[in-house]
Structure formats: C-alpha cells, structure tokens
Design a protein around this motif. Structure first.
Motif, PDB file in Angstrom:
ATOM      1  N   PHE A  20      42.663 -15.724  14.738  1.00 23.53           N
ATOM      2  CA  PHE A  20      41.281 -15.309  14.463  1.00 23.53           C
ATOM      3  C   PHE A  20      40.799 -14.224  15.427  1.00 23.53           C
ATOM      4  CE2 PHE A  20      41.352 -19.452  12.403  1.00 23.53           C
ATOM      5  CZ  PHE A  20      40.791 -19.134  11.174  1.00 23.53           C
ATOM      6  N   LEU A  21      41.051 -14.425  16.723  1.00 19.22           N
ATOM      7  CA  LEU A  21      40.570 -13.434  17.703  1.00 19.22           C
ATOM      8  C   LEU A  21      41.297 -12.109  17.542  1.00 19.22           C
ATOM      9  CD1 LEU A  21      40.181 -15.666  20.899  1.00 19.22           C
ATOM     10  CD2 LEU A  21      38.332 -14.549  19.643  1.00 19.22           C
ATOM     11  N   ALA A  22      42.608 -12.160  17.305  1.00 18.74           N
ATOM     12  CA  ALA A  22      43.375 -10.914  17.151  1.00 18.74           C
ATOM     13  C   ALA A  22      42.929 -10.167  15.901  1.00 18.74           C
ATOM     14  CB  ALA A  22      44.867 -11.222  17.084  1.00 18.74           C
ATOM     15  N   LEU A  23      42.770 -10.902  14.836  1.00 21.37           N
ATOM     16  CA  LEU A  23      42.446 -10.294  13.547  1.00 21.37           C
ATOM     17  C   LEU A  23      41.047  -9.661  13.552  1.00 21.37           C
ATOM     18  CD1 LEU A  23      43.828 -10.099  10.833  1.00 21.37           C
ATOM     19  CD2 LEU A  23      42.874 -12.314  10.217  1.00 21.37           C
ATOM     20  N   ASN A  24      40.075 -10.451  13.895  1.00 15.12           N
ATOM     21  CA  ASN A  24      38.712  -9.915  13.871  1.00 15.12           C
ATOM     22  C   ASN A  24      38.434  -9.005  15.060  1.00 15.12           C
ATOM     23  OD1 ASN A  24      37.505 -10.863  11.394  1.00 15.12           O
ATOM     24  ND2 ASN A  24      37.821 -12.904  12.226  1.00 15.12           N
ATOM     25  N   GLY A  25      39.136  -9.251  16.178  1.00 14.93           N
ATOM     26  CA  GLY A  25      39.033  -8.333  17.319  1.00 14.93           C
ATOM     27  C   GLY A  25      39.551  -6.954  16.933  1.00 14.93           C
ATOM     28  N   ALA A  26      40.647  -6.922  16.169  1.00 16.72           N
ATOM     29  CA  ALA A  26      41.224  -5.646  15.726  1.00 16.72           C
ATOM     30  C   ALA A  26      40.266  -4.936  14.764  1.00 16.72           C
ATOM     31  CB  ALA A  26      42.575  -5.884  15.057  1.00 16.72           C
ATOM     32  N   LEU A  27      39.689  -5.709  13.866  1.00 13.15           N
ATOM     33  CA  LEU A  27      38.739  -5.098  12.915  1.00 13.15           C
ATOM     34  C   LEU A  27      37.538  -4.515  13.648  1.00 13.15           C
ATOM     35  CD1 LEU A  27      38.114  -7.280   9.735  1.00 13.15           C
ATOM     36  CD2 LEU A  27      38.645  -4.848   9.844  1.00 13.15           C
ATOM     37  N   ALA A  28      37.001  -5.298  14.593  1.00 11.76           N
ATOM     38  CA  ALA A  28      35.780  -4.876  15.297  1.00 11.76           C
ATOM     39  C   ALA A  28      36.013  -3.672  16.203  1.00 11.76           C
ATOM     40  CB  ALA A  28      35.231  -6.045  16.128  1.00 11.76           C
ATOM     41  N   SER A  29      37.236  -3.546  16.705  1.00 15.81           N
ATOM     42  CA  SER A  29      37.486  -2.453  17.658  1.00 15.81           C
ATOM     43  C   SER A  29      38.216  -1.283  17.015  1.00 15.81           C
ATOM     44  CB  SER A  29      38.268  -2.983  18.858  1.00 15.81           C
ATOM     45  OG  SER A  29      39.479  -3.556  18.426  1.00 15.81           O
ATOM     46  N   GLY A  30      38.470  -1.367  15.729  1.00 16.10           N
ATOM     47  CA  GLY A  30      39.142  -0.262  15.044  1.00 16.10           C
ATOM     48  C   GLY A  30      40.592  -0.107  15.463  1.00 16.10           C
ATOM     49  N   ALA A  31      41.234  -1.223  15.827  1.00 18.87           N
ATOM     50  CA  ALA A  31      42.646  -1.156  16.222  1.00 18.87           C
ATOM     51  C   ALA A  31      43.515  -0.866  14.994  1.00 18.87           C
ATOM     52  CB  ALA A  31      43.065  -2.470  16.870  1.00 18.87           C
ATOM     53  N   GLU A  32      44.737  -0.404  15.269  1.00 18.32           N
ATOM     54  CA  GLU A  32      45.633  -0.021  14.174  1.00 18.32           C
ATOM     55  C   GLU A  32      46.251  -1.236  13.483  1.00 18.32           C
ATOM     56  OE1 GLU A  32      45.136   2.119  16.719  1.00 18.32           O
ATOM     57  OE2 GLU A  32      44.376   3.505  15.207  1.00 18.32           O
ATOM     58  N   ALA A  33      46.397  -2.327  14.220  1.00 20.55           N
ATOM     59  CA  ALA A  33      47.038  -3.509  13.626  1.00 20.55           C
ATOM     60  C   ALA A  33      46.755  -4.752  14.456  1.00 20.55           C
ATOM     61  CB  ALA A  33      48.551  -3.295  13.546  1.00 20.55           C
ATOM     62  N   ALA A  34      46.965  -5.903  13.810  1.00 26.17           N
ATOM     63  CA  ALA A  34      46.898  -7.192  14.508  1.00 26.17           C
ATOM     64  C   ALA A  34      48.177  -7.942  14.202  1.00 26.17           C
ATOM     65  CB  ALA A  34      45.697  -7.992  14.026  1.00 26.17           C
ATOM     66  N   ILE A  35      48.778  -8.521  15.229  1.00 36.21           N
ATOM     67  CA  ILE A  35      49.990  -9.322  15.028  1.00 36.21           C
ATOM     68  C   ILE A  35      49.604 -10.769  15.325  1.00 36.21           C
ATOM     69  CG2 ILE A  35      52.358  -9.710  15.802  1.00 36.21           C
ATOM     70  CD1 ILE A  35      52.574  -6.743  16.325  1.00 36.21           C
ATOM     71  N   ILE A  36      49.719 -11.605  14.295  1.00 35.85           N
ATOM     72  CA  ILE A  36      49.163 -12.964  14.381  1.00 35.85           C
ATOM     73  C   ILE A  36      50.211 -14.000  13.986  1.00 35.85           C
ATOM     74  CG2 ILE A  36      46.781 -12.201  13.952  1.00 35.85           C
ATOM     75  CD1 ILE A  36      47.144 -13.083  11.033  1.00 35.85           C
ATOM     76  N   PRO A  37      50.068 -15.243  14.501  1.00 35.20           N
ATOM     77  CA  PRO A  37      51.100 -16.248  14.226  1.00 35.20           C
ATOM     78  C   PRO A  37      51.149 -16.702  12.763  1.00 35.20           C
ATOM     79  CG  PRO A  37      49.371 -17.158  15.649  1.00 35.20           C
ATOM     80  CD  PRO A  37      49.079 -15.707  15.483  1.00 35.20           C
ATOM     81  N   GLU A  38      50.035 -16.583  12.048  1.00 35.40           N
ATOM     82  CA  GLU A  38      50.022 -17.068  10.656  1.00 35.40           C
ATOM     83  C   GLU A  38      50.919 -16.236   9.758  1.00 35.40           C
ATOM     84  OE1 GLU A  38      47.393 -16.569  12.488  1.00 35.40           O
ATOM     85  OE2 GLU A  38      45.892 -18.144  12.207  1.00 35.40           O
ATOM     86  N   MET A  39      51.067 -14.965  10.093  1.00 35.55           N
ATOM     87  CA  MET A  39      51.895 -14.098   9.251  1.00 35.55           C
ATOM     88  C   MET A  39      52.858 -13.383  10.178  1.00 35.55           C
ATOM     89  SD  MET A  39      49.572 -12.489   6.408  1.00 35.55           S
ATOM     90  CE  MET A  39      48.789 -13.555   5.234  1.00 35.55           C
ATOM     91  N   VAL A  40      54.008 -13.995  10.338  1.00 41.49           N
ATOM     92  CA  VAL A  40      54.940 -13.453  11.316  1.00 41.49           C
ATOM     93  C   VAL A  40      55.351 -12.038  10.906  1.00 41.49           C
ATOM     94  CG1 VAL A  40      57.189 -13.775  12.379  1.00 41.49           C
ATOM     95  CG2 VAL A  40      55.720 -15.739  11.933  1.00 41.49           C
ATOM     96  N   THR A  41      55.189 -11.110  11.861  1.00 35.30           N
ATOM     97  CA  THR A  41      55.528  -9.715  11.604  1.00 35.30           C
ATOM     98  C   THR A  41      56.993  -9.511  11.970  1.00 35.30           C
ATOM     99  OG1 THR A  41      53.282  -9.192  12.288  1.00 35.30           O
ATOM    100  CG2 THR A  41      54.810  -7.340  12.139  1.00 35.30           C
ATOM    101  N   THR A  42      57.789  -9.107  11.004  1.00 32.48           N
ATOM    102  CA  THR A  42      59.201  -8.863  11.314  1.00 32.48           C
ATOM    103  C   THR A  42      59.291  -7.546  12.081  1.00 32.48           C
ATOM    104  OG1 THR A  42      59.563  -7.585   9.309  1.00 32.48           O
ATOM    105  CG2 THR A  42      59.928  -9.971   9.152  1.00 32.48           C
ATOM    106  N   MET A  43      60.411  -7.349  12.751  1.00 27.27           N
ATOM    107  CA  MET A  43      60.575  -6.118  13.525  1.00 27.27           C
ATOM    108  C   MET A  43      60.567  -4.893  12.603  1.00 27.27           C
ATOM    109  SD  MET A  43      60.249  -6.788  16.540  1.00 27.27           S
ATOM    110  CE  MET A  43      59.969  -8.319  17.382  1.00 27.27           C
ATOM    111  N   GLU A  44      61.058  -5.073  11.371  1.00 29.18           N
ATOM    112  CA  GLU A  44      61.039  -3.957  10.407  1.00 29.18           C
ATOM    113  C   GLU A  44      59.590  -3.604  10.064  1.00 29.18           C
ATOM    114  OE1 GLU A  44      63.029  -6.772   9.881  1.00 29.18           O
ATOM    115  OE2 GLU A  44      64.654  -5.633  10.821  1.00 29.18           O
ATOM    116  N   GLN A  45      58.795  -4.670   9.828  1.00 27.25           N
ATOM    117  CA  GLN A  45      57.372  -4.430   9.512  1.00 27.25           C
ATOM    118  C   GLN A  45      56.677  -3.753  10.688  1.00 27.25           C
ATOM    119  OE1 GLN A  45      56.522  -8.516   8.549  1.00 27.25           O
ATOM    120  NE2 GLN A  45      55.960  -7.990   6.451  1.00 27.25           N
ATOM    121  N   LEU A  46      57.068  -4.180  11.876  1.00 30.42           N
ATOM    122  CA  LEU A  46      56.461  -3.615  13.079  1.00 30.42           C
ATOM    123  C   LEU A  46      56.803  -2.121  13.192  1.00 30.42           C
ATOM    124  CD1 LEU A  46      54.917  -4.197  15.687  1.00 30.42           C
ATOM    125  CD2 LEU A  46      57.073  -4.793  16.763  1.00 30.42           C
TER     126      LEU A  46
END
Ligand code: ATP
Length: 326
Positions: free
Chosen positions: A179-205
């Motif tokens: 929650f903090l990563a996701l909404n923190g990224a939205l609020a600060s205009g970050a390029e991406a959020a990497i969160i445990p609910e949706m594991v980001t593969t290295m290819e996706q990264l």
C-alpha cells in the motif's frame, strides 16, 4: 453480560502517527459516557507487568497533534504465552478494568482475539498501523501520515535524482503489502512501484527501466516495498546495476522516519471518529471487533476477519503509475 465500569486503553506493536489522537478520543468519549479510564503502559507488557495508571481528561490534553504514543508501545513475548496472558488478566481485574480498547496492527488484534476468547473479556480494537494492512477498513490510523512523509521525502530525492541524472530505488515499509509503495509512487509521480502482491520478474523490471529511464527520461524513481518477495531496494538495485553498469544507480531506505511526525488532518479525524466509536461499540455490547471506516461509515469488523492477511490492493493503480510515467 457483566456491567462495564472501567475501560483500559493501550497501544501496541509498531507506533503510528495518530495513536495519540485515538487515545484522546477513547479517553474523552469514555469519560463523557460515565466510564472510568485506565491507561496501560507499553502495550500488553503493561498488563503483564502491571503498569496501569488512572486517566482523566487532562491526561490526554494537547496530544492530538503529537506523533508516537504517550502510552508508549512495546512488543511483548510473554503475552503470547498462556501464563503471560493469565498474569495480564489477573492484573487487569485487580486494577478494576472490565473492558479493553487496544490500538495497534494485526499482531495486536491477534493477541486481543486470543485474550478475549480465553478470559471472556470485552475487547474492541482500533486499527493503528502505518501499513494499512487490516481487512475491512478503507484505511488505518497512521497510514495517511506515512504516505505524506514518503511523498515529501521522494520530492526531495527527486531534486538530486534529476540534477545528477540518477536512477533511485527508494525502499518504503510494507513487509507483506504494497500500500505505501503503491500510493507513495502515485503521490510522488514515481516511475514504478515494486510490491509483494505482484512479484516483478527481472524481465519486467528491465522492461520497466527501459520504458522510463532509457526511453524518455534521464532520471527515474522507483519505490520498492521492504519485503523478501521484492528483494528490497538493495536487491533490486543490485540486479539493475549488474545489467546496466553504466547507470548511476542509488538506493535510499526511508526506514523509521516513515513512522514519525505530527499526524495529518485525515489521520486525526479517523482516530477521533474510531476512538469515539470504540466506546459506542462497547456500550452496544459489541466485543471482539475492530472499528473500521468503510465508505466514510463506521463499521465493526470481527477480529478474525480484520487480521486476514490478504487485504487486496487495487491492481489498476500499478497501471495508472505506468501510464502516467511516460
Ligand atoms: P505493526 O503492524 O505496526 O507491526 P502489530 O500490532 O502487528 O503492529 P506485533 O509486534 O506483530 O505488532 O504485535 C504486537 C503484540 O501483540 C506482540 O508483541 C504480542 O504481545 C501480541 N501478539 C501478537 N501475536 C500474538 C499471538 N498470536 N498471541 C498473543 N499475543 C500476540
């Protein structure tokens, strides 16, 4: 059901901004309705070791704006044992306490559920955690303040990221949820959020970095939830650095600064509404429920439901971050 004369209040687990506003609301609403109040120091530790103090309205004066908790908080191993809880119950009864309001996260509510079942004590919980990981409530006390703290920090890091054309990985709290990563990224205009609910593969990264850092920007900010599942900001940065040694990659771990500070208006309001509602709930004969706010309405969520560990994130938010970061 035994009559309630005296209500004990405690804060437990990790501290969260707005806990003081909640203590104030519980104390004042209880006294307004004719109950005595006792403050229990250091969470369940104060019950086990008998650190219990009478509370009047003045004890909670001038605290609504303060971060942390005047009752202190602690993690108490003894309370996780039957002997520890028996000691806690004996001390509680000796202090004349008939019901409890506990303020904390999922561990605190788990302890409350076990205690209430074992000793048939009315217990009501308030969701006090920056993680927003309790089920059945739209938000938890402290989450909004932590989000704002993250946003302020990222705003500052962005200045240096863009001046030096760097790729920053910023680690935020959230061991089991994003929650903090996701909404923190939205609020600060970050390029991406990497969160445990949706594991980001290295290819996706890699695709994500190509999409932002290489394609149209010369600096990027990615928020990473501290979790074994994400590898944390260090793990992610290490991978990117190995693949792209020419990138100027940096890591910032925000750590405990996310817990501190004066609560936002939103957190003070949630804490005040939920604190008052906890006393209403006890007067209605409710027990073993967490107070929540859903669609701006107070709700009672059974402990067993509140502590489920699968409060869903909104996956559309990840997409929004991606779309808005082109
Ligand atoms: P945060 O979400 O900020 O970490 P929390 O409330 O989840 O807060 P914990 O340390 O997990 O924090 O739990 C707080 C306290 O609740 C523990 O120190 C312990 O005293 C009690 N507790 C947790 N789990 C249990 C359990 N299964 N049985 C009895 N007591 C428990």
């Amino acid at each position: 059901m035994a009559k309630i004369n005296c209500i004990g209040v405690l804060t437990s687990g990790g501290d969260a901004p707005g806990m003081n506003a909640a203590i104030r609301a519980v104390t004042r609403a209880a006294i307004f309705n004719g109950f005595q109040v006792k403050g229990i120091m250091r969470g369940y530790r104060g019950l086990v070791y008998n650190e219990i103090v009478p509370f009047q309205t003045q004890n909670v004066s001038n605290i609504i704006q303060q971060g942390g908790t005047i009752l202190k908080t602690a993690r108490c191993k003894e309370f996780a044992t039957p002997e520890g809880r028996k000691q806690a119950y004996d001390n509680m009864r000796a202090a004349g306490i008939d019901a409890l309001v506990v303020i904390g996260g999922d561990g605190t509510l788990t302890g409350a559920r076990v205690f209430a079942e074992e000793f048939d004590v009315p217990v009501v919980g308030l969701p006090g955690t920056i993680d927003n990981d309790l089920y059945g409530t739209d938000t938890t006390i402290g989450y909004d303040t932590a989000l704002n703290t993250i946003m302020d920090a990222v705003d500052k890091i962005r200045d240096t990221a863009s001046s030096h054309e760097r790729l920053f990985f910023i680690e935020v709290m959230g061991r089991s949820n994003g929650f903090l990563a996701l909404n923190g990224a939205l609020a600060s205009g970050a390029e991406a959020a990497i969160i445990p609910e949706m594991v980001t593969t290295m290819e996706q990264l890699d695709e994500l970095i190509d999409h932002g850092f290489r394609k149209s920007k010369n600096s990027s900010i990615v928020l990473v939830a501290e979790s074994e599942l994400t590898g944390g900001a260090m793990g992610v940065a290490q991978h990117v650095k190995e693949k792209n040694p020419h990138y100027d990659t940096r890591v910032t771990i925000l750590g405990h600064l996310q817990r501190g500070g004066s609560p936002t208006a939103a957190d003070r309001i949630y804490a005040s509404r939920m604190g008052r509602a906890s006393i209403d709930a006890l007067m209605e004969g409710q027990r073993n429920v967490m107070i929540g706010i859903k669609n701006d309405q107070i709700v009672y969520v059974p402990f067993t439901k509140a502590i489920r560990d699968d409060k869903p994130i909104n996956p559309a938010l990840l997409d929004t971050i991606k779309i808005l970061s082109i």
